[in-house]
Motif scaffolding. Structure first.
Motif, PDB file in Angstrom:
ATOM      1  N   GLY A  85     -13.133  45.301  28.471  1.00  0.00           N
ATOM      2  CA  GLY A  85     -12.888  46.265  29.405  1.00  0.00           C
ATOM      3  C   GLY A  85     -11.561  47.057  30.038  1.00  0.00           C
ATOM      4  O   GLY A  85     -11.656  47.439  31.734  1.00  0.00           O
ATOM      5  N   ASP A  86     -10.617  45.458  29.869  1.00  0.00           N
ATOM      6  CA  ASP A  86      -9.350  45.509  30.754  1.00  0.00           C
ATOM      7  C   ASP A  86      -8.430  46.099  29.631  1.00  0.00           C
ATOM      8  O   ASP A  86      -7.107  46.198  30.501  1.00  0.00           O
ATOM      9  N   ILE A  87      -8.049  47.163  29.385  1.00  0.00           N
ATOM     10  CA  ILE A  87      -7.491  47.861  28.284  1.00  0.00           C
ATOM     11  C   ILE A  87      -6.028  48.190  29.210  1.00  0.00           C
ATOM     12  O   ILE A  87      -5.997  49.082  30.090  1.00  0.00           O
ATOM     13  N   SER A  88      -4.953  47.866  29.483  1.00  0.00           N
ATOM     14  CA  SER A  88      -3.411  47.939  30.245  1.00  0.00           C
ATOM     15  C   SER A  88      -2.662  49.243  29.583  1.00  0.00           C
ATOM     16  O   SER A  88      -1.784  49.266  30.882  1.00  0.00           O
ATOM     17  N   CYS A  89      -2.713  49.223  28.350  1.00  0.00           N
ATOM     18  CA  CYS A  89      -1.708  50.069  27.951  1.00  0.00           C
ATOM     19  C   CYS A  89      -2.545  50.891  26.589  1.00  0.00           C
ATOM     20  O   CYS A  89      -3.115  50.296  25.872  1.00  0.00           O
ATOM     21  N   LEU A  90      -1.578  52.212  25.934  1.00  0.00           N
ATOM     22  CA  LEU A  90      -2.220  52.869  24.954  1.00  0.00           C
ATOM     23  C   LEU A  90      -1.189  52.103  24.303  1.00  0.00           C
ATOM     24  O   LEU A  90      -0.252  52.832  24.022  1.00  0.00           O
ATOM     25  N   ARG A  91      -1.603  52.637  22.915  1.00  0.00           N
ATOM     26  CA  ARG A  91      -0.977  52.877  21.872  1.00  0.00           C
ATOM     27  C   ARG A  91      -0.243  54.099  21.534  1.00  0.00           C
ATOM     28  O   ARG A  91       0.832  54.935  21.248  1.00  0.00           O
ATOM     29  N   ASN A  92      -1.174  55.105  21.371  1.00  0.00           N
ATOM     30  CA  ASN A  92      -1.204  57.008  21.834  1.00  0.00           C
ATOM     31  C   ASN A  92      -1.112  57.291  22.928  1.00  0.00           C
ATOM     32  O   ASN A  92      -2.593  58.164  23.780  1.00  0.00           O
ATOM     33  N   PRO A  93       0.007  57.324  24.291  1.00  0.00           N
ATOM     34  CA  PRO A  93      -0.174  58.102  25.459  1.00  0.00           C
ATOM     35  C   PRO A  93      -0.723  59.326  25.943  1.00  0.00           C
ATOM     36  O   PRO A  93      -1.269  60.051  26.108  1.00  0.00           O
ATOM     37  N   ILE A  94       0.717  59.627  24.783  1.00  0.00           N
ATOM     38  CA  ILE A  94       0.375  61.784  24.635  1.00  0.00           C
ATOM     39  C   ILE A  94      -1.220  61.884  24.512  1.00  0.00           C
ATOM     40  O   ILE A  94      -2.243  62.763  24.943  1.00  0.00           O
ATOM     41  N   LEU A  95      -2.114  60.787  23.023  1.00  0.00           N
ATOM     42  CA  LEU A  95      -3.013  61.924  22.700  1.00  0.00           C
ATOM     43  C   LEU A  95      -4.439  60.603  23.639  1.00  0.00           C
ATOM     44  O   LEU A  95      -5.566  62.429  24.324  1.00  0.00           O
ATOM     45  N   GLY A  96      -3.964  60.089  24.599  1.00  0.00           N
ATOM     46  CA  GLY A  96      -4.782  60.051  25.418  1.00  0.00           C
ATOM     47  C   GLY A  96      -5.303  60.553  26.802  1.00  0.00           C
ATOM     48  O   GLY A  96      -6.130  61.070  27.120  1.00  0.00           O
ATOM     49  N   PHE A 126      -9.161  55.380  31.882  1.00  0.00           N
ATOM     50  CA  PHE A 126      -8.196  54.666  30.682  1.00  0.00           C
ATOM     51  C   PHE A 126      -8.676  53.428  31.031  1.00  0.00           C
ATOM     52  O   PHE A 126      -8.758  52.950  32.242  1.00  0.00           O
ATOM     53  N   GLY A 127      -9.374  52.823  30.191  1.00  0.00           N
ATOM     54  CA  GLY A 127      -9.167  51.147  29.785  1.00  0.00           C
ATOM     55  C   GLY A 127     -11.202  50.836  30.477  1.00  0.00           C
ATOM     56  O   GLY A 127     -11.726  49.836  30.146  1.00  0.00           O
ATOM     57  N   THR A 128     -11.679  51.859  30.512  1.00  0.00           N
ATOM     58  CA  THR A 128     -13.288  51.905  30.868  1.00  0.00           C
ATOM     59  C   THR A 128     -14.197  52.141  29.658  1.00  0.00           C
ATOM     60  O   THR A 128     -15.404  51.813  29.351  1.00  0.00           O
ATOM     61  N   GLY A 129     -13.876  52.258  27.710  1.00  0.00           N
ATOM     62  CA  GLY A 129     -14.359  52.684  27.302  1.00  0.00           C
ATOM     63  C   GLY A 129     -15.572  51.503  26.530  1.00  0.00           C
ATOM     64  O   GLY A 129     -16.354  52.158  26.406  1.00  0.00           O
ATOM     65  N   VAL A 130     -15.110  50.492  26.424  1.00  0.00           N
ATOM     66  CA  VAL A 130     -15.569  48.740  26.302  1.00  0.00           C
ATOM     67  C   VAL A 130     -17.115  48.715  27.328  1.00  0.00           C
ATOM     68  O   VAL A 130     -18.058  49.041  26.748  1.00  0.00           O
ATOM     69  N   THR A 157     -23.925  57.672  24.175  1.00  0.00           N
ATOM     70  CA  THR A 157     -22.596  58.198  25.301  1.00  0.00           C
ATOM     71  C   THR A 157     -21.371  56.856  24.477  1.00  0.00           C
ATOM     72  O   THR A 157     -20.488  56.578  24.702  1.00  0.00           O
ATOM     73  N   ALA A 158     -21.799  56.162  23.963  1.00  0.00           N
ATOM     74  CA  ALA A 158     -21.801  54.148  23.642  1.00  0.00           C
ATOM     75  C   ALA A 158     -21.016  55.305  21.431  1.00  0.00           C
ATOM     76  O   ALA A 158     -20.014  54.318  22.064  1.00  0.00           O
ATOM     77  N   TYR A 159     -22.060  56.013  21.581  1.00  0.00           N
ATOM     78  CA  TYR A 159     -20.989  56.162  20.256  1.00  0.00           C
ATOM     79  C   TYR A 159     -19.762  57.500  21.002  1.00  0.00           C
ATOM     80  O   TYR A 159     -18.643  57.605  19.670  1.00  0.00           O
ATOM     81  N   ARG A 160     -19.634  57.765  21.111  1.00  0.00           N
ATOM     82  CA  ARG A 160     -18.865  58.889  21.849  1.00  0.00           C
ATOM     83  C   ARG A 160     -17.118  57.953  21.928  1.00  0.00           C
ATOM     84  O   ARG A 160     -16.139  58.652  21.988  1.00  0.00           O
ATOM     85  N   GLU A 161     -17.982  57.259  22.934  1.00  0.00           N
ATOM     86  CA  GLU A 161     -17.008  56.284  23.209  1.00  0.00           C
ATOM     87  C   GLU A 161     -16.037  55.346  22.443  1.00  0.00           C
ATOM     88  O   GLU A 161     -14.458  55.599  22.294  1.00  0.00           O
ATOM     89  N   ALA A 162     -16.817  55.099  21.409  1.00  0.00           N
ATOM     90  CA  ALA A 162     -16.028  54.020  19.902  1.00  0.00           C
ATOM     91  C   ALA A 162     -15.473  55.247  19.545  1.00  0.00           C
ATOM     92  O   ALA A 162     -14.622  54.902  18.973  1.00  0.00           O
ATOM     93  N   ILE A 163     -15.469  56.496  18.921  1.00  0.00           N
ATOM     94  CA  ILE A 163     -14.887  57.216  18.198  1.00  0.00           C
ATOM     95  C   ILE A 163     -13.817  57.837  18.717  1.00  0.00           C
ATOM     96  O   ILE A 163     -12.593  58.144  18.562  1.00  0.00           O
ATOM     97  N   ALA A 164     -13.659  58.372  20.147  1.00  0.00           N
ATOM     98  CA  ALA A 164     -12.443  58.476  21.041  1.00  0.00           C
ATOM     99  C   ALA A 164     -11.964  57.431  21.062  1.00  0.00           C
ATOM    100  O   ALA A 164     -10.642  57.783  20.290  1.00  0.00           O
ATOM    101  N   ASN A 165     -12.384  56.412  20.938  1.00  0.00           N
ATOM    102  CA  ASN A 165     -11.618  55.106  21.231  1.00  0.00           C
ATOM    103  C   ASN A 165     -10.577  55.251  20.280  1.00  0.00           C
ATOM    104  O   ASN A 165      -9.333  54.311  19.988  1.00  0.00           O
ATOM    105  N   ALA A 166     -11.423  54.921  19.142  1.00  0.00           N
ATOM    106  CA  ALA A 166     -11.077  54.656  17.234  1.00  0.00           C
ATOM    107  C   ALA A 166      -9.666  55.388  17.617  1.00  0.00           C
ATOM    108  O   ALA A 166      -8.486  55.446  16.490  1.00  0.00           O
ATOM    109  N   LEU A 167      -9.797  56.911  18.196  1.00  0.00           N
ATOM    110  CA  LEU A 167      -8.908  58.230  17.108  1.00  0.00           C
ATOM    111  C   LEU A 167      -7.501  57.511  18.406  1.00  0.00           C
ATOM    112  O   LEU A 167      -6.638  58.087  18.198  1.00  0.00           O
ATOM    113  N   ILE A 168      -7.950  57.534  19.421  1.00  0.00           N
ATOM    114  CA  ILE A 168      -7.029  57.381  20.223  1.00  0.00           C
ATOM    115  C   ILE A 168      -5.688  56.013  20.411  1.00  0.00           C
ATOM    116  O   ILE A 168      -5.054  55.970  21.184  1.00  0.00           O
TER     117      ILE A 168
END
Length: 416
Positions: free
Chosen positions: A294-305, A317-321, A244-255
């Protein structure tokens, strides 16, 4: 009063303050106090009204476009306060260059940062820009949408709803990143042996859908960090690193990565950890502390996110970490997050309930196990070692990622 990221002192009026104006206009509000020495002591300025006029003329003549600022006079202290506000029409250039704050200095932004400022000034994200090619296919995306959302078919209208077209009805960069073939960098995965010189496996997935990149990265953890354990008649899956941690880290890296940078996401597999390095640093508007909390409030790539969210690759959004940290709740060694201007690095250690340390290192660990943040002197008192020996042991434990360091100088504290 001390200088900070958003406060600078100037004892005299020189053109160097114009770099500061550019930096604050591009990257966040700030103040410049004229008539104040570097140490915060007031030296004052003569002819305040004339100096104010000079400051205003210098800004108007030298910074393009015109920045948003205010000037105040303190006649008692004989100082001038220049307040500069972050502008909407970035980049703000001084002599054709944009600047940003770096520690106590102001430096010219690099090409990647300049591109981002241009997009921000146009109220655009990189993923929204036209890709330039119309012959894209979306078999990978179609299969995933049909599987995850129970769709019977994926029409052009659905792609439009997902935000994959520009206003001129052309495919944008987000569409290309999800297409079966594209011209973007991707993920470089390497599995190492006893050292980084011993590469046992390597795979680069680029020029293809980020959904395919995601699946390829997940296959690696299944291949090398999972096994089945049979106890009597029960077969149990064992995760050396929480999936679960690895999946979150990879998804975060991509989006969250900066797709305008010509660099791969790098995943390094070791026997005791996985390191994931994502190009681009933090999205604008997010501090390192907010990211780690884990307080991410904005996305660099909102469409992908949004698409990853719809497909349940990420939760809210913002709960990955926070989800990454939760997966290591009972582990001795926690994940590590390192953030620079151009790279976010996440280290996921193999789950362990014990520290691999020497006897001397174990005494330092024991001194910190109550959860307190201690100075080296306090650790020396608790262990009975000399301070120099404690500092050597701390260096060893830092290399193993067992100890966290906060503060500087006499305010340095250590914790697990």
């Amino acid at each position: 009063m001390k200088e900070s990221k958003c406060l600078e002192f100037k004892s005299a009026i020189t053109n160097s303050f114009l770099k500061t104006v550019s930096a604050y206009s591009n990257f966040g509000d700030g103040e410049i106090l004229f008539g104040v020495n570097d140490d915060g002591s007031v030296c004052g300025i003569d002819n305040l009204e004339q100096v104010c006029l000079d400051i205003e003329n210098k800004i108007n003549d030298s910074i393009t476009p015109k920045p948003d600022f205010e000037i105040e006079i303190d006649e008692i202290k004989q100082t001038i306060r220049l307040m500069v506000y972050e502008g909407q029409y970035k980049p703000y250039l001084y002599k054709g260059k944009a600047y940003r704050r770096s520690d106590t200095a102001f430096i010219e932004v690099d090409q990647a940062e300049l591109k981002e400022l241009v997009l921000l000034g146009s109220n655009l994200y990189f993923e929204e820009l036209p890709y330039g090619k119309d012959n894209l296919t979306f078999q990978e995306l179609t299969d995933k949408l049909m599987e995850k959302l129970n769709l019977n078919a994926v029409s052009e209208d659905i792609l439009r709803t997902l935000g994959l077209f520009t206003k001129n009805q052309k495919y944008n960069n987000a569409a290309a990143l999800l297409a079966d073939e594209n011209s973007f960098y991707g993920i470089d995965i390497a599995r190492f042996g006893n050292s980084i010189n011993e590469i046992r496996d390597r795979e680069t997935i680029a020029g293809t859908s980020i959904l395919k990149q995601y699946d390829a990265a997940i296959d690696m953890i299944k291949r090398y960090y999972q096994y089945e354990e049979i106890s009597e008649i029960e077969r149990k899956k064992v995760d050396l690193i929480p999936e679960t941690a690895y999946r979150e880290a990879i998804a975060n890296a991509l989006i969250h990565r900066d797709w305008s940078m010509n660099a791969h996401i790098r995943i390094s597999l070791f026997s005791d950890k996985i390191e994931i390095k994502s190009p681009g640093g933090l999205p604008r508007g997010i501090t390192a502390e907010e990211y780690v909390n884990g307080d991410i409030s904005c996305l660099r790539n909102p469409i992908l996110g949004n698409i990853f969210f719809r497909m349940h690759y990420i939760e809210m959004f913002g709960t990955g970490v926070r989800r990454i940290l939760l997966a290591y709740n009972n582990a001795k060694v926690k994940p590590k997050f390192e953030i620079t201007d151009h790279v976010i690095s996440v280290t996921l250690p193999v789950i362990t309930n014990q520290y691999h340390v020497t006897g001397d290192e174990a005494r330092v660990i024991a001194a910190l196990e109550n959860g307190e943040q201690l100075s080296s002197s306090e650790i020396a008192k608790a262990t009975g070692y000399t301070k120099s020996k404690v500092l050597r042991l701390i260096d060893h434990l830092k290399e193993k990622d067992y100890i966290r360091v906060t503060g500087k100088g006499r305010g340095t504290r250590y914790s697990l």
